[in-house]
Write a protein that holds these residues in place. Structure first.
Motif, short mmCIF file in Angstrom:
data_model
loop_
_atom_site.label_atom_id
_atom_site.label_comp_id
_atom_site.label_asym_id
_atom_site.label_seq_id
_atom_site.Cartn_x
_atom_site.Cartn_y
_atom_site.Cartn_z
N LEU A 80 11.62 -32.06 29.53
CA LEU A 80 11.42 -32.78 28.22
C LEU A 80 10.48 -34.02 28.20
O LEU A 80 9.63 -34.12 27.32
N LEU A 81 11.23 -35.03 28.81
CA LEU A 81 10.68 -36.24 28.64
C LEU A 81 9.37 -36.61 29.67
O LEU A 81 8.60 -37.34 29.23
N TYR A 82 9.39 -36.09 30.82
CA TYR A 82 8.51 -36.46 31.53
C TYR A 82 7.11 -35.29 31.65
O TYR A 82 6.43 -35.49 32.37
N GLY A 83 7.39 -33.99 31.36
CA GLY A 83 6.56 -32.90 31.18
C GLY A 83 6.71 -32.14 32.69
O GLY A 83 7.40 -32.61 33.34
N GLY A 84 5.88 -31.24 32.70
CA GLY A 84 5.88 -30.33 33.88
C GLY A 84 6.78 -29.00 33.51
O GLY A 84 6.55 -28.43 32.10
N ILE A 85 7.41 -28.22 34.49
CA ILE A 85 7.82 -27.03 34.21
C ILE A 85 9.20 -26.70 34.88
O ILE A 85 9.32 -27.03 36.04
N TYR A 86 10.03 -25.94 34.10
CA TYR A 86 11.21 -25.47 34.67
C TYR A 86 11.39 -24.04 34.81
O TYR A 86 10.86 -23.59 33.85
N GLY A 87 11.68 -23.42 35.83
CA GLY A 87 11.52 -21.97 35.93
C GLY A 87 12.83 -21.49 36.66
O GLY A 87 13.18 -21.86 37.46
N TYR A 88 13.40 -20.15 35.96
CA TYR A 88 14.19 -19.46 36.79
C TYR A 88 13.81 -18.02 36.72
O TYR A 88 14.10 -17.30 35.88
N PRO A 89 12.94 -17.62 37.76
CA PRO A 89 12.26 -16.18 37.61
C PRO A 89 13.34 -14.97 37.82
O PRO A 89 14.38 -15.52 38.36
N GLY A 120 8.76 -25.62 29.32
CA GLY A 120 8.04 -26.91 29.65
C GLY A 120 6.75 -27.18 28.69
O GLY A 120 6.61 -26.66 27.97
N SER A 121 5.92 -28.04 29.57
CA SER A 121 4.58 -28.25 29.02
C SER A 121 3.85 -27.09 28.69
O SER A 121 3.75 -26.38 29.80
N LYS A 122 3.01 -27.10 27.79
CA LYS A 122 2.16 -25.98 27.36
C LYS A 122 1.14 -25.62 28.66
O LYS A 122 1.05 -24.53 29.04
N LYS A 123 0.66 -26.68 29.11
CA LYS A 123 -0.47 -26.28 30.26
C LYS A 123 0.35 -25.44 31.36
O LYS A 123 -0.31 -24.73 32.08
N GLU A 124 1.35 -26.29 31.90
CA GLU A 124 1.88 -25.72 32.90
C GLU A 124 2.49 -24.23 32.96
O GLU A 124 2.35 -23.20 33.52
N VAL A 125 3.08 -23.89 31.52
CA VAL A 125 3.79 -22.43 31.45
C VAL A 125 2.46 -21.30 31.13
O VAL A 125 2.62 -20.54 31.90
N GLU A 126 1.56 -21.89 30.34
CA GLU A 126 0.31 -21.09 30.19
C GLU A 126 -0.41 -20.78 31.31
O GLU A 126 -0.80 -19.61 31.74
N TYR A 127 -0.38 -21.86 32.39
CA TYR A 127 -1.21 -21.55 33.66
C TYR A 127 -0.30 -20.46 34.36
O TYR A 127 -0.84 -19.77 34.98
N LEU A 128 1.06 -20.69 34.26
CA LEU A 128 1.91 -19.73 35.14
C LEU A 128 1.80 -18.37 34.44
O LEU A 128 1.61 -17.26 35.19
N GLU A 129 1.76 -18.14 33.49
CA GLU A 129 1.62 -16.85 32.56
C GLU A 129 0.29 -16.14 33.06
O GLU A 129 0.25 -15.07 33.31
N SER A 130 -0.83 -17.01 33.34
CA SER A 130 -2.13 -16.34 33.72
C SER A 130 -1.95 -15.75 35.04
O SER A 130 -2.63 -14.64 35.30
N PHE A 131 -0.66 -16.00 35.75
CA PHE A 131 -0.73 -15.37 37.02
C PHE A 131 -0.04 -14.11 37.13
O PHE A 131 0.21 -13.31 37.82
N LEU A 132 0.75 -13.94 35.78
CA LEU A 132 1.53 -12.65 35.80
C LEU A 132 0.94 -11.75 34.92
O LEU A 132 1.46 -10.69 34.49
N LYS A 133 -0.11 -11.90 34.30
CA LYS A 133 -0.90 -10.70 33.49
C LYS A 133 -0.85 -9.65 34.26
O LYS A 133 -1.37 -9.68 35.39
#
Ligand code: P6P
Length: 345
Positions: free
Chosen positions: A269-278, A332-345
């Protein structure tokens, strides 16, 4: 001359809630529930800090419905939360990670809120003195059913589960308290995200992070890569891409993972990036619970301008079927999460 802020002109959680109530952004009864939760967090902060010297480390000798060995502090923190919510007199039903089923609270005088919480997330880190946290979400009573048929336990339980199983989009408020190098309560009531740092000299949560926004993008990812082999192909490709220096101007993303959702989330939240638990081949829906981990954190991240995704949809849109239901989480950050979603389409 402009009014200089004296060091005594501090905003505490209490004065913040009173002001929000005066502005009409929140109901006074909800303020009482939030104040009670803050008291529970202060108590848990003290218990966690002194765990090693008050014989509160180690296992409680029981397991919760998830089949996880309960730590002594899991049990104690759950009691602290339940007692604080009962004492508020405004809570109708509670659902906890540490309780098999939702509990209806008799001592309800008004408000009748539904509170879901994980009283001590990441407690496996306690014995090593690593950050932990409490996570909570507050719903209005579901319109579908009031609490009735008090003498029909079966119907009563159905009512409780119905009241608790609401989508995250219906949350009135959510937050967490981080027990780490400092104790920080982060809260949203639907009008932005606010962080309060505990000042033990005055015993108050003091506003330290007004109107928190997650950076649009970051350079940190927090995944347990030990599960890489069990991930779907798209996710492995995503992870490989984050490590491909040539793709990122010569500097790959950095890995940070402390195995405690509240600590990993707060840093994201403070530094940006992404947390994931797939999800993975062993646990297709991952490990984190929708109701009292993924949904409250997703409300916070959205209020801070970020994204909370299951990988294939918005976490807050998921309609819970079961109290302890799990969902994959990418947040997390919009950019990282949306980039991840593009791999799961
Ligand atoms: P793993 C802690 O048990 C927790 O629920 C979260 O706080 C944390 O992010 C995750 O599980 C860690 O799980 O499988 O990586 O150890």
């Amino acid at each position: 001359p402009a009014q200089t802020k004296s060091e005594y002109d501090l905003v505490t959680l209490t004065s913040f809630l009173l002001k929000e109530q005066a502005k009409g952004t929140m109901d006074g009864e909800l303020a009482i529930v939030l104040s009670s939760i803050a008291v529970a967090c202060k108590q848990i902060a003290s218990l966690v800090t002194r765990a090693g010297i008050s014989n509160l480390t180690g296992l409680a000798g029981a397991a919760n419905i998830q089949g996880e060995d309960q730590k002594k502090l899991d049990v104690v923190s759950n009691e602290v939360f339940c007692n604080a919510l009962r004492a508020s007199g405004r809570t109708g039903i509670i659902a906890s990670e540490e309780e098999d089923l939702p509990v209806s609270v008799e001592e309800t005088y008004s408000g009748n809120y539904v509170v879901v919480f994980d009283p001590l997330d990441g407690s496996s880190n306690i014995d090593a003195g690593i950050s932990t946290g409490s996570i909570f979400g507050i719903y209005a009573p579901s319109e579908e059913c009031a609490i009735e048929d008090m003498d029909d336990p079966e119907k009563m339980m159905q009512n409780c589960v119905l009241n608790v199983c609401q989508p995250g989009s219906s949350l009135l408020a959510s937050g967490y308290c981080l027990y780490s190098s400092s104790t920080v309560l982060v809260l949203t009531i639907g009008h932005g995200v606010f962080g309060f740092t505990y000042d033990s000299q005055i015993g108050e949560f003091v506003l330290s992070h007004p109107d928190l926004k997650v950076p649009e993008e970051g350079k940190i990812y927090a995944f347990n890569e030990g599960n890489y082999e069990g991930w779907e192909t798209g996710l492995r490709d995503y992870m490989d891409s984050l490590k491909n220096a040539s793709k990122w101007g010569g500097k790959p993303y950095s890995a940070r993972y402390i195995g405690s959702l509240v600590g990993d989330f707060h840093r994201t939240l403070l530094y940006g990036g992404i947390y994931g638990y797939p999800g993975d081949t062993r646990n297709p829906n991952g490990k984190l619970r929708l109701l009292y981990e993924c949904a409250p954190m997703s409300m916070i991240i959205e209020q801070a301008g970020g994204v909370g995704s299951t990988g294939r949809g918005r976490v807050l849109d998921v309609m819970p079927e079961k109290v302890h239901q799990r969902v994959p989480l990418f947040i997390g950050s919009k950019k990282e999460v949306e980039y991840l979603e593009s791999f799961l389409k």
